[in-house]
Design a protein around this motif. Structure first.
Motif, short mmCIF file in Angstrom:
data_model
loop_
_atom_site.label_atom_id
_atom_site.label_comp_id
_atom_site.label_asym_id
_atom_site.label_seq_id
_atom_site.Cartn_x
_atom_site.Cartn_y
_atom_site.Cartn_z
N GLY A 260 0.81 -1.22 0.00
CA GLY A 260 0.00 0.00 0.00
C GLY A 260 0.85 1.27 0.00
N GLU A 261 2.11 1.13 -0.37
CA GLU A 261 3.08 2.22 -0.26
C GLU A 261 3.37 2.85 -1.63
OE1 GLU A 261 4.38 4.67 1.29
OE2 GLU A 261 5.37 3.49 2.84
N THR A 262 3.75 4.14 -1.61
CA THR A 262 4.28 4.77 -2.81
C THR A 262 5.72 5.17 -2.52
OG1 THR A 262 2.12 5.64 -3.43
CG2 THR A 262 4.03 6.71 -4.42
N ILE A 263 6.64 4.57 -3.26
CA ILE A 263 8.06 4.92 -3.09
C ILE A 263 8.44 5.92 -4.19
CG2 ILE A 263 10.44 4.05 -3.15
CD1 ILE A 263 9.53 1.44 -2.10
N HIS A 264 8.96 7.06 -3.77
CA HIS A 264 9.39 8.06 -4.76
C HIS A 264 10.81 7.74 -5.22
CE1 HIS A 264 6.03 10.08 -2.81
NE2 HIS A 264 5.91 10.78 -3.93
N CYS A 265 10.94 7.54 -6.52
CA CYS A 265 12.27 7.34 -7.12
C CYS A 265 12.42 8.53 -8.07
CB CYS A 265 12.29 6.00 -7.87
SG CYS A 265 13.85 5.66 -8.69
N ASP A 266 12.80 9.67 -7.51
CA ASP A 266 12.70 10.93 -8.27
C ASP A 266 13.80 11.92 -7.91
OD1 ASP A 266 11.93 11.65 -5.74
OD2 ASP A 266 10.18 12.81 -6.37
N SER A 267 14.97 11.42 -7.51
CA SER A 267 16.07 12.28 -7.07
C SER A 267 15.66 13.16 -5.89
CB SER A 267 16.57 13.18 -8.22
OG SER A 267 17.08 12.39 -9.25
N GLY A 268 14.60 12.79 -5.21
CA GLY A 268 14.16 13.52 -4.01
C GLY A 268 13.31 14.75 -4.29
N PHE A 269 12.91 14.96 -5.53
CA PHE A 269 12.19 16.19 -5.90
C PHE A 269 10.90 16.40 -5.11
CE2 PHE A 269 9.51 18.87 -8.67
CZ PHE A 269 10.37 19.96 -8.80
N HIS A 270 10.24 15.29 -4.74
CA HIS A 270 8.92 15.43 -4.08
C HIS A 270 8.98 16.08 -2.71
CE1 HIS A 270 10.49 11.82 -2.17
NE2 HIS A 270 9.58 11.98 -1.23
N ILE A 271 10.17 16.16 -2.10
CA ILE A 271 10.22 16.77 -0.76
C ILE A 271 10.22 18.30 -0.82
CG2 ILE A 271 11.44 14.78 0.24
CD1 ILE A 271 13.99 16.56 0.31
N LEU A 272 10.44 18.84 -2.02
CA LEU A 272 10.55 20.31 -2.10
C LEU A 272 9.19 20.97 -2.05
CD1 LEU A 272 13.30 20.65 -4.86
CD2 LEU A 272 13.58 20.56 -2.38
#
Ligand code: NAD
Length: 256
Positions: free
Chosen positions: A244-256
């Protein structure tokens, strides 16, 4: 890569060409020794997909048509998989579609037909294939789909696809809740933008890539290989406690 998926069988849906994220996943699973079954959307993809599959190290013989909007196609495809291999351990759903003209301009101009089409192919199809593969996951399994930040936050021009991704993200959680009792896990990888056939449809995509390079914590764009290795983790026993998880593999962009 030391992770081994030797003796395990996976279905990868959504290879269109060598730039497809699904192809990145295929390469990671192939290196890990997995047996892979490929499905493609329609006739025009058969030859390019078969040619690509022939370049892999392992011998993967099952390459089948499966248009996810066609119930008979899905039924036939998974019946063939069941008859040929019996048991499936994982499925990668790497499928999305929206009308190009609706990936630009005002979201409020989205047509009813475009809204339904994007949801049918990009979101509902996960439920369709999860239901179809469930009887084949006799020893549990892992289902992985691909999502994007535009389903969590407003991203310019992503429009209807963002709304469809929000629906996909929630489908992941409801399916995880449903299928957990069968030891079937359902997770999403939220990939950073990657130049693929589908991404070409999003207006001004180059500016999105440039912004990631300039601002993402890792200061570089995501590659299909990075997403492939994240999928490898989600398909392996190392992730057995995650659903039920979403793992972000996006160079960390989603935290900005
Ligand atoms: P792609 O164009 O290579 O893959 C999309 C696939 O969807 C194609 O293989 C296409 O044939 C398939 N498809 C479309 N309609 C279908 C149907 N009716 N039945 C079966 N298959 C159908 O592009 P991609 O970027 O690799 O897309 C794969 C997934 O990754 C999509 O869900 C996409 O939204 C997601 N994603 C892409 C990015 C990106 O920037 N490229 C970022 C995050 C998530």
């Amino acid at each position: 890569m030391s992770l081994s998926l030797q003796g395990k069988t996976f279905v990868i849906m959504g290879v269109a060409n060598k730039r497809s994220i699904a192809w990145g996943i295929a390469q990671s699973l192939d290196k890990a020794g997995a047996n892979i079954i490929f499905t493609y959307a329609g006739e025009r993809f058969e030859k390019p997909v078969r040619d690509l599959v022939a370049t892999l190290e392992g011998k993967h013989e099952l390459v089948l048509p499966c248009d996810v909007t066609n119930d008979e196609d899905v039924e036939r495809c998974f019946a063939t998989i069941g008859e040929t291999v019996g048991k499936v351990d994982g499925l990668a759903h790497c499928i999305a579609f929206a009308k190009t003209e609706e990936l630009a301009g005002n979201f409020s101009d989205t047509s009813r037909e475009g809204f339904l089409l994007a949801h049918n192919i990009s979101a509902f199809s996960l439920t369709v294939v999860a239901k179809a593969v469930k009887p084949l996951m006799t020893e549990g399994g892992s289902i992985v789909t691909l999502t994007y930040l535009g389903g969590e936050k407003v991203v310019p021009n992503y429009n209807i696809m963002g709304v469809a991704k929000a629906s996909l993200d929630m489908s992941v959680r409801y399916l995880a809740a449903d299928l957990g009792r069968y030891n079937i896990r359902v997770n999403a990888i939220s990939a950073g933008p990657i130049r693929t056939l589908s991404a070409k449809g999003v207006s001004d995509f180059n500016s999105v890539l440039k912004e990631i390079e300039e601002r993402a914590p890792l200061r570089r764009n995501t590659t299909p290989e990075e997403v492939g290795d994240t999928a490898l983790f989600l398909f392996s026993q190392l992730s057995r406690g995650i659903t039920g998880e979403t793992i972000h593999c996006d160079s960390g962009f989603h935290i900005l």
